[in-house]
Design a protein around this motif. Sequence first.
Motif, PDB file in Angstrom:
ATOM      1  N   ARG A   1     -10.386  27.761  -7.940  1.00 52.05           N
ATOM      2  CA  ARG A   1      -9.521  26.247  -7.534  1.00 52.05           C
ATOM      3  C   ARG A   1      -8.138  26.580  -8.319  1.00 52.05           C
ATOM      4  O   ARG A   1      -7.163  26.319  -7.807  1.00 52.05           O
ATOM      5  CB  ARG A   1     -10.279  25.147  -7.885  1.00 52.05           C
ATOM      6  CG  ARG A   1     -11.268  24.663  -6.838  1.00 52.05           C
ATOM      7  CD  ARG A   1     -11.779  23.151  -7.268  1.00 52.05           C
ATOM      8  NE  ARG A   1     -13.269  23.132  -7.376  1.00 52.05           N
ATOM      9  CZ  ARG A   1     -14.109  23.326  -8.221  1.00 52.05           C
ATOM     10  NH1 ARG A   1     -13.866  23.753  -9.341  1.00 52.05           N
ATOM     11  NH2 ARG A   1     -15.273  23.115  -7.865  1.00 52.05           N
ATOM     12  N   THR A   2      -8.079  27.025  -9.565  1.00 54.19           N
ATOM     13  CA  THR A   2      -7.089  26.867 -10.287  1.00 54.19           C
ATOM     14  C   THR A   2      -5.819  27.773  -9.485  1.00 54.19           C
ATOM     15  O   THR A   2      -4.750  27.780  -9.410  1.00 54.19           O
ATOM     16  CB  THR A   2      -7.198  27.577 -11.630  1.00 54.19           C
ATOM     17  OG1 THR A   2      -8.073  26.552 -12.279  1.00 54.19           O
ATOM     18  CG2 THR A   2      -5.992  27.569 -12.544  1.00 54.19           C
TER      19      THR A   2
ATOM     20  N   HIS B   1      -4.690  26.450  -6.105  1.00 53.91           N
ATOM     21  CA  HIS B   1      -4.013  25.161  -6.033  1.00 53.91           C
ATOM     22  C   HIS B   1      -2.852  25.313  -6.954  1.00 53.91           C
ATOM     23  O   HIS B   1      -2.200  24.520  -7.288  1.00 53.91           O
ATOM     24  CB  HIS B   1      -4.689  23.988  -6.658  1.00 53.91           C
ATOM     25  CG  HIS B   1      -5.888  23.756  -5.626  1.00 53.91           C
ATOM     26  ND1 HIS B   1      -5.649  23.036  -4.214  1.00 53.91           N
ATOM     27  CD2 HIS B   1      -7.066  23.624  -5.439  1.00 53.91           C
ATOM     28  CE1 HIS B   1      -6.595  22.820  -3.664  1.00 53.91           C
ATOM     29  NE2 HIS B   1      -7.651  23.245  -4.264  1.00 53.91           N
ATOM     30  N   ASN B   2      -2.723  26.488  -7.762  1.00 51.80           N
ATOM     31  CA  ASN B   2      -1.808  26.843  -8.739  1.00 51.80           C
ATOM     32  C   ASN B   2      -1.711  25.786  -9.909  1.00 51.80           C
ATOM     33  O   ASN B   2      -0.819  25.151 -10.415  1.00 51.80           O
ATOM     34  CB  ASN B   2      -0.089  26.897  -8.173  1.00 51.80           C
ATOM     35  CG  ASN B   2       0.761  27.148  -8.924  1.00 51.80           C
ATOM     36  OD1 ASN B   2       0.144  28.258  -9.842  1.00 51.80           O
ATOM     37  ND2 ASN B   2       1.971  27.097  -8.804  1.00 51.80           N
TER      38      ASN B   2
ATOM     39  N   LEU C   1      -5.060  22.887 -11.469  1.00 52.23           N
ATOM     40  CA  LEU C   1      -5.792  21.651 -11.235  1.00 52.23           C
ATOM     41  C   LEU C   1      -5.090  20.567 -12.160  1.00 52.23           C
ATOM     42  O   LEU C   1      -4.927  20.666 -13.301  1.00 52.23           O
ATOM     43  CB  LEU C   1      -7.186  21.853 -11.511  1.00 52.23           C
ATOM     44  CG  LEU C   1      -7.872  22.696 -10.555  1.00 52.23           C
ATOM     45  CD1 LEU C   1      -9.395  22.925 -10.987  1.00 52.23           C
ATOM     46  CD2 LEU C   1      -8.098  22.339  -9.139  1.00 52.23           C
TER      47      LEU C   1
ATOM     48  N   THR D   1      -5.197  25.620 -15.655  1.00 48.49           N
ATOM     49  CA  THR D   1      -4.042  26.457 -15.408  1.00 48.49           C
ATOM     50  C   THR D   1      -4.017  27.729 -16.077  1.00 48.49           C
ATOM     51  O   THR D   1      -4.827  27.904 -16.779  1.00 48.49           O
ATOM     52  CB  THR D   1      -2.493  25.903 -15.416  1.00 48.49           C
ATOM     53  OG1 THR D   1      -1.299  26.700 -15.370  1.00 48.49           O
ATOM     54  CG2 THR D   1      -2.580  25.675 -17.096  1.00 48.49           C
TER      55      THR D   1
END
Length: 153
Positions: A80-81, A84-85, A87, A134
């Motif tokens: 996810r990190t 989505h660059n 969270l 991140t």
Amino acid sequence: MNQEQIIEQISRRTLLIRTEAGYSQETMAAVLGMSKKTLVQIEKERTLASWTTVVAMIALFSDSEIIQSLLGDAPLEVVRTVAHNGLDRPKGKTLGGKVWWRGIEQEGQYRIQQNLISQHYRILDADDYVWFSTFDEEEALERFRELLKNQGA
């Protein structure tokens, strides 16, 4: 860690992940929604899996010791990190980082941790919910300060 690195690392270990799960090539291909021929090409390292296939593999086999050895105890959080660059929302309760995580800073109800394997950072609240994630330490510290400021408001 970035998308290309995850694709390469998971692709190179597809055979091990399949073997660990006890699946035949036919079963693994069906689970991943691909042809057996494509799976064989990935396992023989003639091609890399697509990002979609890698994400599916991580999601479907997140308890795999092989995947966890690459991405830590929260492999979907890493994905996810990367996807989505970073969270920036409360997302999912964690176990609090007792394994795989090192504490960076703690103040008020928030704390920053760094994953020992993937090296990404996350901010947890007192109830162990992830508020931010991140790969950039400065970005994590900046968001941490914002959360602390808003906490006092």
